[in-house]
Design an enzyme around this catalytic site. Structure first.
Site, short mmCIF file in Angstrom:
data_model
loop_
_atom_site.label_atom_id
_atom_site.label_comp_id
_atom_site.label_asym_id
_atom_site.label_seq_id
_atom_site.Cartn_x
_atom_site.Cartn_y
_atom_site.Cartn_z
N PHE A 189 0.86 -1.19 0.00
CA PHE A 189 0.00 0.00 0.00
C PHE A 189 0.90 1.25 0.00
O PHE A 189 2.08 1.16 0.33
CB PHE A 189 -0.92 -0.05 1.22
CG PHE A 189 -1.92 1.07 1.25
CD1 PHE A 189 -2.93 1.15 0.29
CD2 PHE A 189 -1.85 2.07 2.21
CE1 PHE A 189 -3.84 2.19 0.30
CE2 PHE A 189 -2.76 3.11 2.23
CZ PHE A 189 -3.76 3.18 1.27
N ASN A 191 1.63 3.65 1.84
CA ASN A 191 2.44 4.10 2.98
C ASN A 191 3.34 3.00 3.54
O ASN A 191 3.97 3.19 4.58
CB ASN A 191 1.54 4.68 4.08
CG ASN A 191 0.53 3.67 4.58
OD1 ASN A 191 0.68 2.48 4.39
ND2 ASN A 191 -0.50 4.17 5.25
N LYS A 192 3.43 1.87 2.86
CA LYS A 192 4.25 0.77 3.38
C LYS A 192 5.72 0.95 2.96
O LYS A 192 6.03 1.79 2.10
CB LYS A 192 3.69 -0.57 2.92
CG LYS A 192 2.25 -0.83 3.44
CD LYS A 192 2.19 -1.07 4.94
CE LYS A 192 0.82 -0.89 5.56
NZ LYS A 192 -0.18 -1.89 5.25
N THR A 193 6.61 0.17 3.54
CA THR A 193 8.06 0.35 3.36
C THR A 193 8.45 0.45 1.89
O THR A 193 9.22 1.34 1.52
CB THR A 193 8.82 -0.81 4.04
OG1 THR A 193 8.36 -0.89 5.37
CG2 THR A 193 10.32 -0.59 4.00
N ILE A 194 7.95 -0.47 1.08
CA ILE A 194 8.00 -0.23 -0.37
C ILE A 194 6.56 -0.28 -0.85
O ILE A 194 5.72 -0.97 -0.27
CB ILE A 194 8.88 -1.23 -1.16
CG1 ILE A 194 8.36 -2.66 -1.06
CG2 ILE A 194 10.34 -1.14 -0.73
CD1 ILE A 194 9.02 -3.61 -2.04
#
Ligand SMILES: *Cc1c(COP(=O)(O)O)cnc(C)c1O
Length: 376
Positions: A189, A191-194
């Site tokens: 998603f 806002n996730k790390t990648i």
């Protein structure tokens, strides 16, 4: 004479903004120009291989999002009606919803005070003859006590699905989360790390289990014969465009992780002296924080504080509400540590490209808002 600009006119500092400054554009254009935009194409295999390499898992399969990754894992493990799955109440709702989606029953457990994560001793207390699986959720970039959880699972013959949506690159004594249990699931998603916009991944070491997930991801179709469907399945495939973005992201993983670690360190320095409590990852756990999150001091009015920061054009987030307080999962039960963390926790803007000036603005606004409540 110039008046100071009103606060609202300053550009908003968002909680998150993905960094797409690498090969993302070039690879997506390659998909468009070559017309390989659907769920075949070279980027899918490349992204999956890079992800398997990054986690040390034998198999990695891309899917549409982190929620269907959880459902695919539970489905492939045969979780169904009559089964109970132990899950922390303090989690993102998808962990719980996908258990219900399988027809199984979520059984909530409390979290630990220090790392905010599934408490193994409470897992023990929730085991019944119907318990089939445990779903540890590695929230905010920390990792659950997998030694303890795997020991319980072995002792009681339980399956383990690790929800690693917020913990890509997090390790425990050097071993990547998601490789301790039967399946690890990830989210990409925004806002996730990648990120790939929407996207997800399942990882597994067991060949047969991985094959079941691969087949169920693609409508249960035979690997040898088109339109021949051997088992019930879904369309949970990832597109080549999504994988193209994912590959470009993972190529820059060390830079993204370093930037996230820098943001965490800067907040700790800028907010030092304020009465806040950070998540304390367990022994041997190493990983970048997902969103920099903290607990406000007892007595703080979080909603007022967040509203005050919004006036300074600083976006913030509360942490998750415990699932057992949601209308559809409401139980006549209390999970005191989950409730306390949920009531006092909030996340600050934590995107990798946040500038030093923006970090200082967030810290000032946060400090002032606490002061207004007599807490700093
Ligand atoms: C983001 C997230 C998910 C769901 O992932 P999506 O890609 O949004 O479907 C599941 N679990 C946790 C803990 C998450 O943070």
């Amino acid at each position: 004479m110039s008046e100071p600009a009103p606060a609202a006119a300053r550009p908003v500092i968002p909680v998150y903004r993905p960094d797409l400054s690498g090969n993302e554009r070039r690879y997506v254009l390659d998909c468009l120009e070559s017309s390989w935009i659907s769920s075949n194409g070279a980027y899918i295999g490349k992204f999956e291989a890079a992800f398997a390499h990054a986690t040390g898992a034998a198999h990695a399969y891309g899917v549409c999002n982190g929620t269907v990754a959880l459902h695919l894992a539970l489905h492939a493990l045969g979780i169904g009606p009559g089964d109970e799955v132990i899950v922390p109440s303090f989690t993102y709702i998808a962990s719980v919803n996908t258990i219900v989606q399988c027809g199984a029953t979520p059984v909530f457990a409390d979290s630990r005070e220090g790392d905010w994560l599934l408490d193994p001793s409470d897992v023990m207390a929730r085991i019944t003859p119907r318990t089939r699986a445990i779903m540890p959720v590695h929230l905010y970039g920390a990792a659950c006590d997998m030694d303890a959880i795997m020991a319980i699972a072995r002792q009681h013959g339980l399956l383990v699905v690790e929800d690693c949506a917020e913990a890509f690159t997090t390790t425990i004594h050097g071993r990547h989360v998601g490789t301790f249990g039967d399946v690890g699931t990830f989210s990409f998603f925004g806002n996730k790390t990648i990120t790939t916009g929407e996207g997800g991944m399942v990882i597994a070491n067991d060949d047969a289990l991985a094959k079941r997930m691969l087949q169920a991801r693609g409508q249960g179709q035979s690997f040898a014969r088109r339109y021949w469907h051997e088992v019930m399945g879904f369309n949970y495939r990832m597109t080549n465009i999504v994988a193209a973005i994912g590959l470009a992201q993972i190529e820059r993983l060390p830079g993204i992780v370093a930037a996230k670690r820098h943001v965490s360190a800067r907040y700790r320095a800028l907010l030092s002296g304020l009465p806040v409590t950070y998540q304390r990852p367990g022994n041997g756990v190493d990983g970048p924080e997902w969103l920099v999150s903290l607990l406000l001091p007892e007595g703080a009015d979080r909603e007022r504080l967040m509203a005050r920061m919004a006036q300074d054009a600083v976006e913030t987030r509360p942490v998750f509400y415990p699932a057992h307080t949601m209308p559809m999962y409401a139980r006549n039960e209390h999970f005191p540590r989950a409730e306390a963390i949920s009531a006092r926790g909030m996340s600050l803007p934590s995107f990798p490209t946040i500038t030093e000036a923006e970090l200082a603005r967030v810290a000032d606004s946060f400090g002032n808002a606490l002061k207004e409540q007599g807490l700093a």
